[in-house]
Design a protein around this motif. Structure first.
Motif, PDB file in Angstrom:
ATOM      1  N   SER A 213       0.874  -1.017   0.117  1.00 30.34           N
ATOM      2  CA  SER A 213       0.137  -0.075   0.133  1.00 30.34           C
ATOM      3  C   SER A 213       0.877   1.293  -0.032  1.00 30.34           C
ATOM      4  CB  SER A 213      -0.870   0.008   1.228  1.00 30.34           C
ATOM      5  OG  SER A 213      -1.053   1.293   1.778  1.00 30.34           O
ATOM      6  N   ARG A 214       0.330   2.337  -0.524  1.00 28.84           N
ATOM      7  CA  ARG A 214       0.989   3.456  -0.732  1.00 28.84           C
ATOM      8  C   ARG A 214       1.418   4.049   0.616  1.00 28.84           C
ATOM      9  NH1 ARG A 214       0.894   5.541  -6.071  1.00 28.84           N
ATOM     10  NH2 ARG A 214      -0.281   3.815  -7.428  1.00 28.84           N
ATOM     11  N   ARG A 215       0.634   3.776   1.568  1.00 26.38           N
ATOM     12  CA  ARG A 215       0.806   4.108   3.006  1.00 26.38           C
ATOM     13  C   ARG A 215       1.805   3.575   3.612  1.00 26.38           C
ATOM     14  NH1 ARG A 215      -4.428   7.059   4.906  1.00 26.38           N
ATOM     15  NH2 ARG A 215      -2.987   6.802   7.115  1.00 26.38           N
ATOM     16  N   ARG A 216       2.389   2.599   3.022  1.00 25.26           N
ATOM     17  CA  ARG A 216       3.576   1.806   3.501  1.00 25.26           C
ATOM     18  C   ARG A 216       4.789   1.923   2.893  1.00 25.26           C
ATOM     19  NH1 ARG A 216       1.437  -1.164   7.671  1.00 25.26           N
ATOM     20  NH2 ARG A 216      -0.650  -2.024   7.429  1.00 25.26           N
ATOM     21  N   ILE A 217       4.760   2.848   2.085  1.00 23.73           N
ATOM     22  CA  ILE A 217       5.781   3.472   0.973  1.00 23.73           C
ATOM     23  C   ILE A 217       6.209   4.722   1.254  1.00 23.73           C
ATOM     24  CG2 ILE A 217       6.846   3.764  -1.210  1.00 23.73           C
ATOM     25  CD1 ILE A 217       4.766   1.698  -2.437  1.00 23.73           C
ATOM     26  N   THR A 218       7.565   5.058   1.829  1.00 21.65           N
ATOM     27  CA  THR A 218       8.075   6.320   2.572  1.00 21.65           C
ATOM     28  C   THR A 218       9.076   6.594   1.503  1.00 21.65           C
ATOM     29  OG1 THR A 218       7.498   5.694   4.623  1.00 21.65           O
ATOM     30  CG2 THR A 218       8.915   7.402   4.237  1.00 21.65           C
ATOM     31  N   VAL A 219       9.252   8.106   0.968  1.00 23.32           N
ATOM     32  CA  VAL A 219       9.961   8.565   0.177  1.00 23.32           C
ATOM     33  C   VAL A 219      10.930   9.464   0.842  1.00 23.32           C
ATOM     34  CG1 VAL A 219      10.681   9.822  -1.868  1.00 23.32           C
ATOM     35  CG2 VAL A 219       8.811   8.191  -1.850  1.00 23.32           C
ATOM     36  N   SER A 220      12.041   9.451   1.115  1.00 20.89           N
ATOM     37  CA  SER A 220      13.060  10.372   1.947  1.00 20.89           C
ATOM     38  C   SER A 220      13.911  11.473   1.099  1.00 20.89           C
ATOM     39  CB  SER A 220      14.096   9.321   2.695  1.00 20.89           C
ATOM     40  OG  SER A 220      14.931  10.303   3.744  1.00 20.89           O
ATOM     41  N   THR A 221      13.701  12.644   1.560  1.00 26.01           N
ATOM     42  CA  THR A 221      14.176  13.483   0.462  1.00 26.01           C
ATOM     43  C   THR A 221      15.010  14.318   1.493  1.00 26.01           C
ATOM     44  OG1 THR A 221      14.080  15.228  -0.895  1.00 26.01           O
ATOM     45  CG2 THR A 221      12.356  15.165   0.590  1.00 26.01           C
ATOM     46  N   SER A 222      16.216  15.056   0.907  1.00 27.20           N
ATOM     47  CA  SER A 222      17.044  16.066   1.494  1.00 27.20           C
ATOM     48  C   SER A 222      16.327  17.292   1.495  1.00 27.20           C
ATOM     49  CB  SER A 222      18.225  16.070   1.068  1.00 27.20           C
ATOM     50  OG  SER A 222      18.257  16.176  -0.381  1.00 27.20           O
ATOM     51  N   GLY A 223      15.083  17.516   0.741  1.00 28.21           N
ATOM     52  CA  GLY A 223      14.522  18.727   0.863  1.00 28.21           C
ATOM     53  C   GLY A 223      14.626  19.379  -0.578  1.00 28.21           C
ATOM     54  N   VAL A 224      14.066  18.618  -1.771  1.00 31.65           N
ATOM     55  CA  VAL A 224      13.840  19.237  -2.989  1.00 31.65           C
ATOM     56  C   VAL A 224      12.507  19.826  -3.109  1.00 31.65           C
ATOM     57  CG1 VAL A 224      14.283  18.866  -5.484  1.00 31.65           C
ATOM     58  CG2 VAL A 224      15.251  17.436  -3.691  1.00 31.65           C
ATOM     59  N   VAL A 225      12.498  21.031  -2.654  1.00 32.36           N
ATOM     60  CA  VAL A 225      11.407  21.971  -2.289  1.00 32.36           C
ATOM     61  C   VAL A 225      10.299  21.737  -3.691  1.00 32.36           C
ATOM     62  CG1 VAL A 225      10.095  24.395  -2.023  1.00 32.36           C
ATOM     63  CG2 VAL A 225      11.985  23.096  -0.457  1.00 32.36           C
ATOM     64  N   PRO A 226      10.956  22.087  -4.821  1.00 28.27           N
ATOM     65  CA  PRO A 226       9.727  22.230  -6.040  1.00 28.27           C
ATOM     66  C   PRO A 226       9.315  20.756  -6.334  1.00 28.27           C
ATOM     67  CG  PRO A 226      12.135  23.130  -6.441  1.00 28.27           C
ATOM     68  CD  PRO A 226      12.234  22.461  -5.248  1.00 28.27           C
ATOM     69  N   GLU A 227       9.757  19.869  -6.055  1.00 24.17           N
ATOM     70  CA  GLU A 227       9.118  18.596  -6.434  1.00 24.17           C
ATOM     71  C   GLU A 227       8.270  17.863  -5.177  1.00 24.17           C
ATOM     72  OE1 GLU A 227       9.723  17.319  -9.166  1.00 24.17           O
ATOM     73  OE2 GLU A 227      11.022  18.449  -9.889  1.00 24.17           O
ATOM     74  N   LEU A 228       8.157  18.506  -3.914  1.00 22.99           N
ATOM     75  CA  LEU A 228       7.366  17.830  -3.064  1.00 22.99           C
ATOM     76  C   LEU A 228       5.673  17.803  -3.518  1.00 22.99           C
ATOM     77  CD1 LEU A 228       8.693  19.369   0.299  1.00 22.99           C
ATOM     78  CD2 LEU A 228       8.965  16.859  -0.738  1.00 22.99           C
ATOM     79  N   GLU A 229       5.419  18.810  -3.790  1.00 21.01           N
ATOM     80  CA  GLU A 229       3.835  18.518  -4.194  1.00 21.01           C
ATOM     81  C   GLU A 229       3.443  17.381  -5.303  1.00 21.01           C
ATOM     82  OE1 GLU A 229       1.856  22.224  -5.681  1.00 21.01           O
ATOM     83  OE2 GLU A 229       0.010  21.105  -5.957  1.00 21.01           O
ATOM     84  N   ALA A 230       4.659  17.530  -6.106  1.00 19.48           N
ATOM     85  CA  ALA A 230       4.386  16.405  -7.456  1.00 19.48           C
ATOM     86  C   ALA A 230       4.520  15.119  -6.738  1.00 19.48           C
ATOM     87  CB  ALA A 230       5.399  16.923  -8.249  1.00 19.48           C
ATOM     88  N   LEU A 231       5.455  15.067  -5.733  1.00 23.91           N
ATOM     89  CA  LEU A 231       5.786  13.580  -5.108  1.00 23.91           C
ATOM     90  C   LEU A 231       4.347  13.286  -4.526  1.00 23.91           C
ATOM     91  CD1 LEU A 231       7.484  11.442  -4.022  1.00 23.91           C
ATOM     92  CD2 LEU A 231       7.677  12.747  -1.764  1.00 23.91           C
ATOM     93  N   GLY A 232       3.614  14.086  -3.578  1.00 24.43           N
ATOM     94  CA  GLY A 232       2.391  13.706  -2.897  1.00 24.43           C
ATOM     95  C   GLY A 232       1.502  13.511  -4.100  1.00 24.43           C
ATOM     96  N   THR A 233       1.305  14.306  -4.974  1.00 31.48           N
ATOM     97  CA  THR A 233       0.225  13.989  -5.982  1.00 31.48           C
ATOM     98  C   THR A 233       0.276  12.649  -6.709  1.00 31.48           C
ATOM     99  OG1 THR A 233       0.893  15.583  -7.116  1.00 31.48           O
ATOM    100  CG2 THR A 233      -1.027  16.525  -6.202  1.00 31.48           C
ATOM    101  N   ARG A 234       1.386  12.679  -7.048  1.00 35.56           N
ATOM    102  CA  ARG A 234       1.792  11.430  -8.321  1.00 35.56           C
ATOM    103  C   ARG A 234       1.870  10.273  -7.329  1.00 35.56           C
ATOM    104  NH1 ARG A 234       6.406  13.291 -12.319  1.00 35.56           N
ATOM    105  NH2 ARG A 234       6.011  11.312 -13.245  1.00 35.56           N
TER     106      ARG A 234
END
Ligand code: SAH
Ligand code: SF4
Length: 385
Positions: A213-234
């Protein structure tokens, strides 16, 4: 540099590789079957659905196993396509049950994947998204390696498939899974490879396949701000942020990307992360560096900074590597730090080091075991006197 090109193992130019079906999205799979002329367009959806279940629910690597497909068609598939997994170059199992695989995706392109039991619901797989990393976080060994390239979606999915081969988790078990969670915390910055990470998550999360499940998949980022929203929606994946400091001057030293996207911008993007709620919290990763970011004042500043954000904090004891200029905080300092966070209302588990005996720790992947192999080779090459 941590990666070398080993051209001696490259396939002969005369043998073009057959397209591999195992890492394609559903849409790509349909298109490829039609383009190759082995499936008629009106049958593409149905056939792709059958193949999909064999690949991602049963985990087969041989077309002859696909028993609900006519023998002749299976033969055509086998002529046109491959289902091969990449090669496992090395496999290690730690005393604590942690498993680590060094996987050769292509000549000279090797990544490590680690399975850690008793993390998440049952056990988590730590996958890599790039070979090396372009960001140079000063405490991270991966950051000292030159980036060779992004991994493809197929190469990301292959890490999950190989782990499941090894754990004996085919067909996809509904209950009692050993591999229940995926964390993108291996080598590389996933948000610099979002297209492939998102496609891989689509494949891994598909209900008729691996079905994590997507709720059991975690993506760790050092903070690429412009891509955060796209990560969430996609992807609708859970978000983890490698914070490590609460003020810009220090974070710039630890995570140089902070110069581009300072803490205030990062926090604003996190607050806007799609789907964020108390049931779907952000994990903040905080590496404990002795005398650098581990004082009680730092802990209080962290509580202040995260006010109002549905968050968990993961304290990571620093894993030293040869040549690193940092030391891990004393255990007492880590406990004091955690207690302040707990009083501030934040669950803050201390990540217990796992798989130490097989060098499976964060920020050490690949580079360390590669060095050991190099030193073993040197020893073997030294003539005995
Ligand atoms: N590039 C992504 C994901 C991979 S790193 C990111 O930075 O978030 C996964 C986690 O391991 C990050 O929180 C990273 O900061 C941490 N890490 C890297 N090197 C480490 C080390 N030597 N000791 C402890 N944690 C480390
Ligand atoms: Fe790259 Fe993450 Fe390591 Fe930073 S911590 S160098 S972003 S892998």
């Amino acid at each position: 540099m941590g990666v070398t090109l080993d051209l001696s193992r490259a396939p002969p130019a005369s043998a073009p590789a057959k397209p591999n079906l195992t890492g394609l999205t559903r849409t790509e799979l349909q298109a490829v079957l039609v383009e190759a002329g082995v499936v008629r367009p009106e049958k593409a959806r149905m056939r792709a659905g059958q193949v999909w279940r064999w690949l991602h629910h049963y985990g087969v690597t041989d077309f002859s196993m696909m028993t609900d497909i006519a023998k002749e068609t299976r033969g055509q598939f086998a002529e046109a396509f491959s289902l091969d997994r990449p090669e496992v170059v090395e496999r290690q199992v730690s005393r604590d049950g942690t498993r680590k695989w060094l996987i050769r995706m292509a000549p000279g392109i090797e990544v490590e994947t680690v399975y850690i039991p008793d993390v998440g619901r049952a056990g988590a797989l730590c996958v890599s998204s790039q070979v090396g990393c372009t960001l140079n976080c000063t405490f991270c060994h991966t950051g000292t390696q030159a980036l060779v390239r992004n991994l493809t979606a197929a190469e990301i999915v292959a890490q999950v498939q190989l782990a499941r081969d090894d754990l004996g988790e085919w067909p996809s078990p509904k209950e009692d899974r050993r591999l229940s969670n995926i964390v993108f915390m291996g080598m590389g910055e996933p948000l610099y490879n979002l297209d492939n990470v998102a496609a891989a998550i689509d494949i891994i999360a598909d209900h008729e396949g691996i079905a994590i499940s997507r709720r059991r998949i975690t993506v760790s980022t050092s903070g690429v701000v412009p891509e955060l929203e796209a990560l969430g929606t996609r992807t609708q994946a859970m978000l983890a942020i490698s914070l490590h400091a609460t003020n810009d001057p220090l974070r710039e030293k630890l995570v140089p990307l902070n110069k581009k996207y300072p803490i205030a911008e990062l926090m604003a993007a996190i607050r806007a992360y799609p789907g964020l709620s108390n049931a779907k919290r952000v994990t903040f990763e905080y590496v404990m560096l002795k005398g650098v970011n581990d004082s009680p004042a730092d802990a209080k500043a962290l509580v202040q900074l995260l006010k109002g954000v549905p968050a968990k904090i993961n304290l990571i004891p620093f894993n030293p590597w040869p040549g690193s200029t940092y030391e891990c905080s004393d255990w007492g300092a880590i406990e004091t730090f955690a207690a302040i966070l707990n009083r501030g209302g934040y669950a803050s588990p201390i990540r217990t080091p796992r798989g130490r005996d097989i060098l499976a720790a964060c920020g050490q992947l690949k580079s360390e075991s590669e060095k050991l192999r190099a030193s073993a080779r040197r020893k073997a090459a030294t003539p005995s006197t």
